[in-house]
Enzyme design. Structure first.
Site, PDB file in Angstrom:
ATOM      1  N   LYS A 136       3.958   8.838   9.202  1.00  0.00           N
ATOM      2  CA  LYS A 136       3.665   8.203  10.492  1.00  0.00           C
ATOM      3  C   LYS A 136       4.612   8.671  11.615  1.00  0.00           C
ATOM      4  CE  LYS A 136       0.726   4.841   8.480  1.00  0.00           C
ATOM      5  NZ  LYS A 136       0.755   4.042   7.289  1.00  0.00           N
TER       6      LYS A 136
ATOM      7  N   ASP B 128       9.204   2.855   0.134  1.00  0.00           N
ATOM      8  CA  ASP B 128       8.132   3.469   0.910  1.00  0.00           C
ATOM      9  C   ASP B 128       8.332   3.035   2.365  1.00  0.00           C
ATOM     10  OD1 ASP B 128       5.868   4.246   2.228  1.00  0.00           O
ATOM     11  OD2 ASP B 128       4.477   3.616   0.658  1.00  0.00           O
TER      12      ASP B 128
ATOM     13  N   TYR C  79       0.855  -1.187   0.000  1.00  0.00           N
ATOM     14  CA  TYR C  79       0.000   0.000   0.000  1.00  0.00           C
ATOM     15  C   TYR C  79       0.885   1.229   0.000  1.00  0.00           C
ATOM     16  CZ  TYR C  79      -3.448   3.431   1.661  1.00  0.00           C
ATOM     17  OH  TYR C  79      -4.273   4.530   1.799  1.00  0.00           O
TER      18      TYR C  79
HETATM   19  C1  LIG Z   1       0.178   4.599   5.905  1.00  0.00           C
HETATM   20  C2  LIG Z   1       0.950   4.366   4.661  1.00  0.00           C
HETATM   21  C3  LIG Z   1       0.909   5.258   3.579  1.00  0.00           C
HETATM   22  C4  LIG Z   1      -0.042   6.421   3.528  1.00  0.00           C
HETATM   23  O1  LIG Z   1       0.185   7.355   4.515  1.00  0.00           O
HETATM   24  P1  LIG Z   1      -1.040   8.371   4.899  1.00  0.00           P
HETATM   25  O2  LIG Z   1      -0.403   9.285   5.879  1.00  0.00           O
HETATM   26  O3  LIG Z   1      -2.109   7.503   5.460  1.00  0.00           O
HETATM   27  O4  LIG Z   1      -1.453   9.037   3.649  1.00  0.00           O
HETATM   28  C5  LIG Z   1       1.764   5.056   2.516  1.00  0.00           C
HETATM   29  N1  LIG Z   1       2.598   4.007   2.498  1.00  0.00           N
HETATM   30  C6  LIG Z   1       2.660   3.105   3.513  1.00  0.00           C
HETATM   31  C7  LIG Z   1       3.634   1.991   3.450  1.00  0.00           C
HETATM   32  C8  LIG Z   1       1.811   3.250   4.605  1.00  0.00           C
HETATM   33  O5  LIG Z   1       1.828   2.333   5.568  1.00  0.00           O
END
Ligand SMILES: *Cc1c(COP(=O)(O)O)cnc(C)c1O
Length: 464
Positions: free
Chosen positions: A300, A272, A177
């Site tokens: 995060k 990511d 994701y």
């Molecule tokens: C949470 C997450 C996102 C998106 O971050 P948001 O602050 O919710 O937009 C993107 N990549 C990864 C791996 C994530 O866990």
């Protein structure tokens, strides 16, 4: 860093005393109706004004059933809901709260930033300090841009990658994701590389088609994508430890292979690290696995619980981003003073307290205990754990990619989740979300969690 994958042994422990179990369950039935009565009321009211009663879909508990629990406050590893129920929290706002709820230094920093003015829309010194702290932690970052979410960080990084390479396509992995941007809501496609199909209504097929989907831990699928579309692939984006299909670890050689293949084809490697950054280790997954990406996405933890994201990497790539270059990317609240102050305080506390070894030790004890408890109930599970992250897959077969993760028994997870919730343990409300520990979790929390898990596995067993 060796990933830990634990499977239950075949041993069966003594059966639980069935009389005691019956009593406890009767108690469950008696109290079921009023235990979450405030949450039920609040959810009914929320649904009249908010889409599905929530502001992010997974919060609605669709994957586990029942009413979402409305939270009132949190302190350390504990969450308190609107009915006054207390939980050990393993969701931790989906990752940001590595220091637990309401960490004093983070709270202090954010409050004093707010008192000085919530937002200026002009540069502040603290943004540079945070950027310096990020660069120091992740040596692959030479220039950084801050955003207000992980989604925006990924959008910005991929725009920079496309601007730099002059290519349009992006390779992602099924089950990874990367936020809710149009061309990344693409997951389907098993085995070999497939042309991306939208995973969401409202995403133009033509946009999704710039995203090629490969299988996690399968370098052959990546080679196939490059042999077909190599000259038009700008970047490969990957969660270096995948944490959005449950926790799925990279097999030895996978990340190194991606590094080699992208380099050989003039494409960029984008990590990511929105979850893994400052969680796998202070220097993220790239430090733990010793693979250096061209670009990194963060979020995060770096906002200390406030809206925050960042992307960065090689100077010559990041110089393509406005105002230095022609790739436009902006944000009214980007680098927001409260978020930056909270993030900076969180990183300082992580550096000072260095809780990584302790969290990893406790998570490992928990993983071992969960395997044993599942084995005692005869419930087949695969428990994955690394650093402070873990997932219990209700699956007989090993999990290494989306296809194998998707075989997990979601109803068994739902049953397990509900039993744990009633016993005061708040897990992520979906099989495919990763559970986490904070620096505030104690051995006593782990022991309590394992006691609850023994009962929860028994209730899963009864389903079979
Ligand atoms: C949470 C997450 C996102 C998106 O971050 P948001 O602050 O919710 O937009 C993107 N990549 C990864 C791996 C994530 O866990």
């Amino acid at each position: 860093m060796a990933g830990l994958v634990r499977r239950p042994g075949g041993s069966r422990g003594p059966a639980l005393d069935s009389g005691l179990r019956r009593n406890d369950e009767e108690k469950d039935c008696r109290t079921r109706d009023d235990r979450f009565s405030q949450s039920k009321k609040l959810f009914a009211r929320a649904q009249k004004s908010l889409v599905g009663g929530v502001n992010s879909p997974v919060r609605a508990f669709k994957a586990v059933g029942g009413t979402p629990v409305f939270m009132r406050s949190g302190k350390g590893a504990a969450l308190i809901d609107e009915d006054g129920n207390r939980y050990i929290d393993y969701c931790l706002s989906w990752g940001p709260l590595i220091l637990g709820h309401a960490h004093p230094a983070v709270t202090r920093a954010a409050s004093s930033a707010v008192r000085a003015g919530a937002s200026f829309g002009a540069p502040t010194q603290a943004e540079t300090l945070l950027a310096e702290a990020l660069k120091k932690a992740l040596p692959s970052l030479e220039l950084v841009r801050m955003t207000s979410s992980g989604t925006e960080a990924v959008m910005g990084a991929l725009r920079a990658a496309r601007a730099f390479t002059g290519r349009d396509r992006v390779v992602k992995f099924a089950g990874c994701y990367h936020g809710h941007a149009d061309n990344l809501l693409v997951a389907a496609g098993s085995g070999a590389a497939t042309l991306g199909k939208p995973d969401s209504d409202g995403v133009p097929r033509s946009w999704a088609e710039t995203t090629m989907v490969c299988s996690y831990n399968d370098l052959e699928s990546v080679r196939a994508a490059f042999s077909r579309w190599g000259k038009s692939i700008a970047a490969v984006i990957v969660e270096p430890a995948a944490a959005n299909m449950g926790l799925v670890l990279p097999e030895p050689g996978f990340l190194e292979g991606l590094r080699k293949i992208t380099r050989a084809n003039g494409a960029l490697l984008v990590f990511d690290e929105v979850i893994t950054g400052f969680r796998m280790s202070y220097g993220g997954a790239q430090t733990a696995y010793k693979v250096r990406p061209d670009l990194t996405c963060l979020g995060k933890i770096i906002g200390g619980g406030f809206p925050m994201g960042a992307y960065g990497g090689k100077r010559k790539i990041m110089e393509r981003v406005a105002p230095l270059g022609g790739a436009y990317q902006a944000g009214t609240l980007s680098g927001n003073p409260a978020a930056v102050a909270a993030g900076l305080a969180a990183l300082k506390a992580l550096k000072r307290e260095n809780p990584y070894a302790r969290m990893s030790g406790l998570a490992s004890e928990l993983a071992v205990g969960l395997c044993e408890a599942a084995a005692q109930s005869g419930v087949p599970v695969q428990v994955h754990q690394i650093a402070s992250m873990f997932t219990i897959f209700f699956s007989k077969t090993p999990v290494r990619d989306w296809d194998s993760a998707a075989k997990a028994d979601r109803q068994a997870y739902a049953r397990f989740f509900q039993s744990m919730l009633k016993q005061g343990v708040y897990l992520p409300p979906a099989q495919f979300e990763t559970a986490m520990l904070s620096s505030c979790h104690t051995r006593a929390d782990i022991e309590r969690t394992l006691r609850a898990a023994r009962r929860a596995f028994e209730s899963v067993k009864k389903m079979c």
